[in-house]
Design a protein around this motif. Structure first.
Motif, mmCIF file in Angstrom:
data_model
loop_
_atom_site.group_PDB
_atom_site.id
_atom_site.type_symbol
_atom_site.label_atom_id
_atom_site.label_comp_id
_atom_site.label_asym_id
_atom_site.label_seq_id
_atom_site.Cartn_x
_atom_site.Cartn_y
_atom_site.Cartn_z
ATOM 1 N N CYS A 5 55.166 34.785 31.524
ATOM 2 C CA CYS A 5 55.954 33.560 31.410
ATOM 3 C C CYS A 5 55.030 32.353 31.221
ATOM 4 O O CYS A 5 55.314 31.457 30.430
ATOM 5 N N ASN A 6 53.921 32.349 31.932
ATOM 6 C CA ASN A 6 52.964 31.256 31.810
ATOM 7 C C ASN A 6 52.266 31.239 30.454
ATOM 8 O O ASN A 6 51.913 30.176 29.942
ATOM 9 N N LEU A 7 52.045 32.401 29.885
ATOM 10 C CA LEU A 7 51.258 32.517 28.667
ATOM 11 C C LEU A 7 52.050 32.340 27.374
ATOM 12 O O LEU A 7 51.497 31.933 26.355
ATOM 13 N N CYS A 8 53.344 32.641 27.400
ATOM 14 C CA CYS A 8 54.022 32.923 26.133
ATOM 15 C C CYS A 8 54.461 31.705 25.328
ATOM 16 O O CYS A 8 54.961 31.859 24.221
ATOM 17 N N LEU A 9 54.279 30.489 25.837
ATOM 18 C CA LEU A 9 54.562 29.326 24.998
ATOM 19 C C LEU A 9 53.467 29.118 23.951
ATOM 20 O O LEU A 9 53.704 28.480 22.925
ATOM 21 N N ASP A 10 52.278 29.651 24.214
ATOM 22 C CA ASP A 10 51.188 29.567 23.248
ATOM 23 C C ASP A 10 51.494 30.466 22.050
ATOM 24 O O ASP A 10 51.923 31.608 22.209
ATOM 25 N N LYS A 11 51.264 29.943 20.855
ATOM 26 C CA LYS A 11 51.649 30.660 19.639
ATOM 27 C C LYS A 11 50.970 32.018 19.517
ATOM 28 O O LYS A 11 51.615 33.027 19.211
ATOM 29 N N ALA A 12 49.651 32.056 19.759
ATOM 30 C CA ALA A 12 48.920 33.322 19.631
ATOM 31 C C ALA A 12 49.359 34.320 20.695
ATOM 32 O O ALA A 12 49.521 35.513 20.412
ATOM 33 N N ASN A 13 49.564 33.833 21.910
ATOM 34 C CA ASN A 13 50.018 34.722 22.986
ATOM 35 C C ASN A 13 51.408 35.262 22.692
ATOM 36 O O ASN A 13 51.682 36.452 22.896
ATOM 37 N N LYS A 14 52.282 34.376 22.234
ATOM 38 C CA LYS A 14 53.648 34.793 21.909
ATOM 39 C C LYS A 14 53.639 35.869 20.834
ATOM 40 O O LYS A 14 54.342 36.889 20.946
ATOM 41 N N SER A 15 52.830 35.664 19.808
ATOM 42 C CA SER A 15 52.750 36.639 18.722
ATOM 43 C C SER A 15 52.286 37.996 19.231
ATOM 44 O O SER A 15 52.828 39.043 18.845
ATOM 45 N N HIS A 16 51.313 37.989 20.117
ATOM 46 C CA HIS A 16 50.803 39.255 20.660
ATOM 47 C C HIS A 16 51.868 39.957 21.492
ATOM 48 O O HIS A 16 52.052 41.178 21.380
ATOM 49 N N ILE A 17 52.577 39.208 22.324
ATOM 50 C CA ILE A 17 53.628 39.796 23.160
ATOM 51 C C ILE A 17 54.721 40.398 22.293
ATOM 52 O O ILE A 17 55.181 41.525 22.518
ATOM 53 N N LEU A 18 55.132 39.654 21.259
ATOM 54 C CA LEU A 18 56.201 40.134 20.383
ATOM 55 C C LEU A 18 55.777 41.385 19.614
ATOM 56 O O LEU A 18 56.551 42.337 19.483
#
Length: 199
Positions: free
Chosen positions: A89-102
């Protein structure tokens, strides 16, 4: 964003640069090497707190902490699940982090956290789904079972949960999706329970 309590060690402000990377690396190594459930919880709580600071994002990606958090979502230990989803939850607003999670199948793992009895886990899961929402991912995030689940949560006596669920329904779902979920005779979310109200 979600912030879990820091049990021990340094905060993000107490170490910087190479020292910070080395400390994060030490935490990851300790998590992998220890057989103690309590130690794993403490280390994961620390990593989740470090994920609150954007200055740590690059280091956390390099150390594959995002994958570690994702792996924790299927653990039987509820504390590990709570800290794992809190870190995401803390990480996923970042574009690169979000892309990796998705790209790592994170949506389905986060959706599974909606069935937790732990209030903080559920709150973090709902928030994470909202943060992960993009034009491409929204269809997967707003499936009928999830919308039905949010309708149930919106009726909870837990104000934090009901407010968050209502935001999800209003901002991330179409009126048609909500109405279709309301008309179904029973929830198809496989009996997702309401989390325990700790208030």
């Amino acid at each position: 964003m979600t912030r879990v309590w820091l049990r021990r060690g340094m905060s993000g402000r107490q170490c910087a640069g190479a020292d910070r990377f080395q400390y994060l690396q030490t935490l990851v190594t300790e998590f992998q090497d220890t057989d103690s459930a309590e130690a794993k919880e403490q280390v994961l709580a620390n990593l989740a707190n470090f994920s609150y600071d954007p200055k740590n994002f690059s280091d956390l990606r390099q150390l594959q902490v995002i994958d570690l958090f994702l792996d924790m979502l299927t653990e039987d230990n509820e504390a590990l699940v709570e800290f794992g989803i809190g870190g995401l939850c803390n990480l996923c607003l970042d574009k690169a982090n979000k892309s990796h999670i998705l790209s790592s199948g994170g949506i389905s793992l986060v959706i599974n956290c909606l069935s937790s009895r732990n209030e903080e886990t559920v709150l973090s899961a709902v928030t994470t789904l909202m943060y992960l929402s993009t034009a491409a991912s929204r269809t997967e995030i707003t499936t009928p079972p999830v919308v039905e689940c949010m309708l149930r949560f919106s009726l909870s006596t837990n104000r934090r949960l009901s407010n968050l669920a209502n935001i999800f329904l209003e901002d991330y779902c179409t009126e048609q999706q909500v109405q279709e979920a309301r008309t179904l005779s029973q929830y198809t979310a496989l009996g997702i329970p309401l989390p325990t109200d700790s208030s």
